[in-house]
Enzyme design. Structure first.
Site, PDB file in Angstrom:
ATOM      1  N   ASN A   1      -7.336   8.000   2.425  1.00 50.70           N
ATOM      2  CA  ASN A   1      -6.982   7.423   3.721  1.00 50.70           C
ATOM      3  C   ASN A   1      -7.809   8.051   4.833  1.00 50.70           C
ATOM      4  O   ASN A   1      -7.921   9.276   4.923  1.00 50.70           O
ATOM      5  CB  ASN A   1      -5.496   7.661   4.003  1.00 50.70           C
ATOM      6  CG  ASN A   1      -5.058   7.073   5.327  1.00 50.70           C
ATOM      7  OD1 ASN A   1      -5.007   5.862   5.481  1.00 50.70           O
ATOM      8  ND2 ASN A   1      -4.747   7.939   6.294  1.00 50.70           N
TER       9      ASN A   1
ATOM     10  N   TYR B   1      -6.644  -0.257  15.231  1.00 52.55           N
ATOM     11  CA  TYR B   1      -5.677   0.211  16.209  1.00 52.55           C
ATOM     12  C   TYR B   1      -6.276   0.045  17.612  1.00 52.55           C
ATOM     13  O   TYR B   1      -6.806  -1.020  17.939  1.00 52.55           O
ATOM     14  CB  TYR B   1      -5.259   1.646  15.906  1.00 52.55           C
ATOM     15  CG  TYR B   1      -4.410   1.768  14.655  1.00 52.55           C
ATOM     16  CD1 TYR B   1      -3.094   1.308  14.640  1.00 52.55           C
ATOM     17  CD2 TYR B   1      -4.916   2.326  13.486  1.00 52.55           C
ATOM     18  CE1 TYR B   1      -2.302   1.398  13.494  1.00 52.55           C
ATOM     19  CE2 TYR B   1      -4.136   2.424  12.336  1.00 52.55           C
ATOM     20  CZ  TYR B   1      -2.832   1.955  12.350  1.00 52.55           C
ATOM     21  OH  TYR B   1      -2.065   2.041  11.210  1.00 52.55           O
TER      22      TYR B   1
ATOM     23  N   TRP C   1       0.922  -1.382   9.041  1.00 56.63           N
ATOM     24  CA  TRP C   1       1.528  -0.046   8.997  1.00 56.63           C
ATOM     25  C   TRP C   1       2.768  -0.063   9.900  1.00 56.63           C
ATOM     26  O   TRP C   1       2.651  -0.407  11.063  1.00 56.63           O
ATOM     27  CB  TRP C   1       0.537   0.998   9.494  1.00 56.63           C
ATOM     28  CG  TRP C   1       1.093   2.386   9.359  1.00 56.63           C
ATOM     29  CD1 TRP C   1       1.891   3.040  10.246  1.00 56.63           C
ATOM     30  CD2 TRP C   1       0.929   3.259   8.240  1.00 56.63           C
ATOM     31  NE1 TRP C   1       2.241   4.274   9.770  1.00 56.63           N
ATOM     32  CE2 TRP C   1       1.660   4.442   8.538  1.00 56.63           C
ATOM     33  CE3 TRP C   1       0.261   3.177   7.013  1.00 56.63           C
ATOM     34  CZ2 TRP C   1       1.715   5.520   7.665  1.00 56.63           C
ATOM     35  CZ3 TRP C   1       0.315   4.255   6.156  1.00 56.63           C
ATOM     36  CH2 TRP C   1       1.033   5.404   6.474  1.00 56.63           C
TER      37      TRP C   1
ATOM     38  N   GLU D   1      -5.118  -1.229   7.618  1.00 54.53           N
ATOM     39  CA  GLU D   1      -3.989  -0.813   8.460  1.00 54.53           C
ATOM     40  C   GLU D   1      -4.162  -1.467   9.822  1.00 54.53           C
ATOM     41  O   GLU D   1      -5.289  -1.677  10.282  1.00 54.53           O
ATOM     42  CB  GLU D   1      -3.948   0.708   8.676  1.00 54.53           C
ATOM     43  CG  GLU D   1      -3.324   1.519   7.586  1.00 54.53           C
ATOM     44  CD  GLU D   1      -3.151   2.986   8.002  1.00 54.53           C
ATOM     45  OE1 GLU D   1      -3.028   3.261   9.224  1.00 54.53           O
ATOM     46  OE2 GLU D   1      -3.147   3.842   7.114  1.00 54.53           O
TER      47      GLU D   1
ATOM     48  N   ARG E   1       0.870  -1.184   0.000  1.00 56.90           N
ATOM     49  CA  ARG E   1       0.000   0.000   0.000  1.00 56.90           C
ATOM     50  C   ARG E   1       0.904   1.231   0.000  1.00 56.90           C
ATOM     51  O   ARG E   1       1.701   1.434   0.918  1.00 56.90           O
ATOM     52  CB  ARG E   1      -0.910  -0.021   1.217  1.00 56.90           C
ATOM     53  CG  ARG E   1      -1.931   1.108   1.295  1.00 56.90           C
ATOM     54  CD  ARG E   1      -2.938   0.802   2.405  1.00 56.90           C
ATOM     55  NE  ARG E   1      -3.898   1.868   2.607  1.00 56.90           N
ATOM     56  CZ  ARG E   1      -3.860   2.760   3.596  1.00 56.90           C
ATOM     57  NH1 ARG E   1      -2.861   2.704   4.481  1.00 56.90           N
ATOM     58  NH2 ARG E   1      -4.785   3.687   3.721  1.00 56.90           N
TER      59      ARG E   1
END
Length: 535
Positions: free
Chosen positions: A152, A221, A277, A248, A76
């Protein structure tokens, strides 16, 4: 309760909606049910990482080669349409060419939209769509190789409900411009969709794409710090018949501690893609998300080692796209395992390695070899070479190296690891052309002690008249006897000097000394490395 009823109805209605649509006219990568497939119908599951090209354009070639060397089938690539300067059409064409040269699917993303609504500098999704339309000249014809990630994390936590109309409008603009690529759309809430806005409205967005060729991307996350949250989100998407990737994720973050083990395991068990990421170059307090240090492919961080080499990691689960010869009907036969490498011309900063060549019967032919250093449970890439020998440079003086070699073929298949070989770089010596190495080998062991032999070798080009070997004993160990050397101890540091009859060594000549040591009962450690200096 209302939300539960709505999602239950969505789970029932969405498959019916999909079934009523005409078959997708496949143009390269496209959606089929909950899967991404290639133009020939082969399922493609993304396994890769992100590279921040918009800020580190000079690192493109090395980053692409490095990411591929660890087994990725996709990358990516961060682009900017103006917020951080503009990645031009010619630059994007070069990015695509590098993706293809390294046999990875190219997920191109516009980073300008990050945090729109909260970050005043962020662009709208409509502005991002204009950027992609302006790149049509280099994107057209690349549908087999390129995924367009429109923007994004396009909405922050302010007004996440605007995501549906903004995303639908951007997709429509791309399709009206004639772009037929697989489109990836990120969730709001800085990609994490904790309000379930994307999850609840993805069917509407999907239906608004006339090609039904949109995949949804959630960023995992701190919101995803429990197994229940991770599996719940993925299962809800798949139950609704929606294609999903984890676009991500990391092993840690400023907003909490994501459960990377469950993220990776769930992606593998459910057959969906993930993109970690990120390769290198992080700042702003999240430098810990670098997978390699300073863009050095040979310097994996703990996070890089986890995502590439760990359980459910990229090396173990990635399958190269069929368009590059690694999918259904392609070459899936790995090369044979290379021979054990041997070291020669050892200096304080380098060595020449050679090994018996591998063979490849899968039809793609050998592409080259990867040389790794093993330190405990960590493997670090030292070099890549097209032939069965290489000269290593930039090594640390007076340091033991354990190395192995892995072969790769033109389809990206990897061989098994060769047997480990050990060598120790020299200190440079005091006579201008001398140096020595020392290798410790356990000869016998018992519960409370062991006997070890140390082999000392003159690795220089001139004779030496004496040598000194230094090593560190593990905690609780003590030398109780020695032979063929004068051995002294200071704490856990042990120094051994030659005796009168074994100090003189010609080039490549060796001698041995030994010692006996005690250790706590049940402890199985022995000294692993030793340094040597010559005079």
């Amino acid at each position: 309760m209302v939300r539960t009823v709505t999602l239950s109805l969505l789970a029932l209605l969405v498959p019916m909606l999909f079934a009523a649509q005409p078959a997708n006219a496949a143009v390269g990568l496209h959606v089929s049910g909950t899967k991404i497939v290639e133009g020939n119908g082969s399922t493609f599951i993304m396994r890769g990482v992100s590279h921040a090209h918009a800020w580190y354009a000079d690192k493109l070639n090395s980053a692409m080669a490095g990411i591929k060397s660890y087994g990725s089938n996709a990358v990516r690539v961060v682009l900017s349409g103006g917020r951080w300067g503009t990645n031009s059409a010619s630059d994007v064409a070069n990015v695509i060419a590098q993706c293809k040269a390294n046999k990875m699917i190219c997920v191109l993303e516009d980073h300008d939209t990050t945090g729109y609504g909260e970050d005043g500098a962020a662009y709208t999704l409509d502005q991002a769509a204009n950027y992609w339309v302006g790149l049509k000249s280099v994107l057209a014809g690349q549908e087999d190789y390129v995924v367009i990630n429109i923007g994004n994390e396009p909405i922050g936590n302010t007004n996440p409900g605007s995501w549906t109309s903004a995303t639908t409008g951007a997709i429509t603009k791309l399709r009206n411009a004639g772009l037929q690529h697989l489109i990836m759309v990120d969730a709001p809430n800085w990609g994490q969709d904790w309000t379930n806005t994307m999850r609840s409205n993805a069917a509407t967005v999907f239906a608004a794409d006339p090609q039904r060729n949109t995949v949804f991307s959630v960023h995992m996350y701190g919101v995803y710090d429990t197994a229940a949250e991770i599996t719940g989100y993925v299962d809800a998407s798949q139950s609704a018949g929606l294609p999903l990737v984890i676009g991500e994720f990391g092993f840690n973050h400023s907003d909490g501690n994501p459960d990377e083990d469950t993220i990776m395991a769930t992606a593998v068990s459910r057959g969906i893609g993930y993109l970690g990421w990120s390769w290198s170059g992080n700042g702003g307090g999240v430098e810990y998300l670098d997978m390699v240090t300073g863009f050095n492919t040979a310097s994996l961080t703990s996070w890089g080692d986890r995502i590439f080499n760990g359980a459910n990691g990229i090396k173990a689960t990635a399958k190269q796209a069929a368009i590059f010869g690694g999918g259904t009907g392609g070459d899936t036969t790995p090369p044979s395992t290379p021979g054990t490498p041997s070291a020669a011309n050892i200096t304080s900063s380098g060595a020449t390695l050679s090994w018996s060549a591998s063979t490849d019967t899968g039809g793609s032919g050998l592409a080259g070899y990867d040389v790794y250093r093993r330190q405990g449970t960590t493997d670090t890439l030292l070099a890549q070479t097209a032939t069965n020998s290489t000269t290593l440079t930039g090594l640390t003086a007076a340091t033991q190296y354990q190395v192995f070699v892995r072969a790769r073929d033109g389809a990206g298949n990897l061989s098994g690891n060769s047997a480990l070989a050990t060598f120790t770089t020299t200190t440079g010596g005091g006579n201008g052309n001398g140096g020595c190495s020392a290798t410790v080998t356990a000869q016998s062991q018992w519960s409370g002690g062991y006997v070890a032999e140390v082999k000392v070798t003159n690795t220089g080009t001139a004779a030496v008249s004496g040598w000194t070997v230094t090593f560190t004993l593990p905690s609780g160990h003590a030398v109780t006897g020695s032979w063929n050397a004068t051995v002294t101890s200071s704490g856990q540091t042990v120094t051994a000097k030659n005796v009168s009859y074994n100090g003189s060594l010609g080039p490549n000549a060796s001698t041995n000394f030994g010692f006996q040591a005690s250790r706590p009962g049940g402890n199985t450690q022995v000294p692993a490395t030793a340094t040597c200096s010559a005079s």
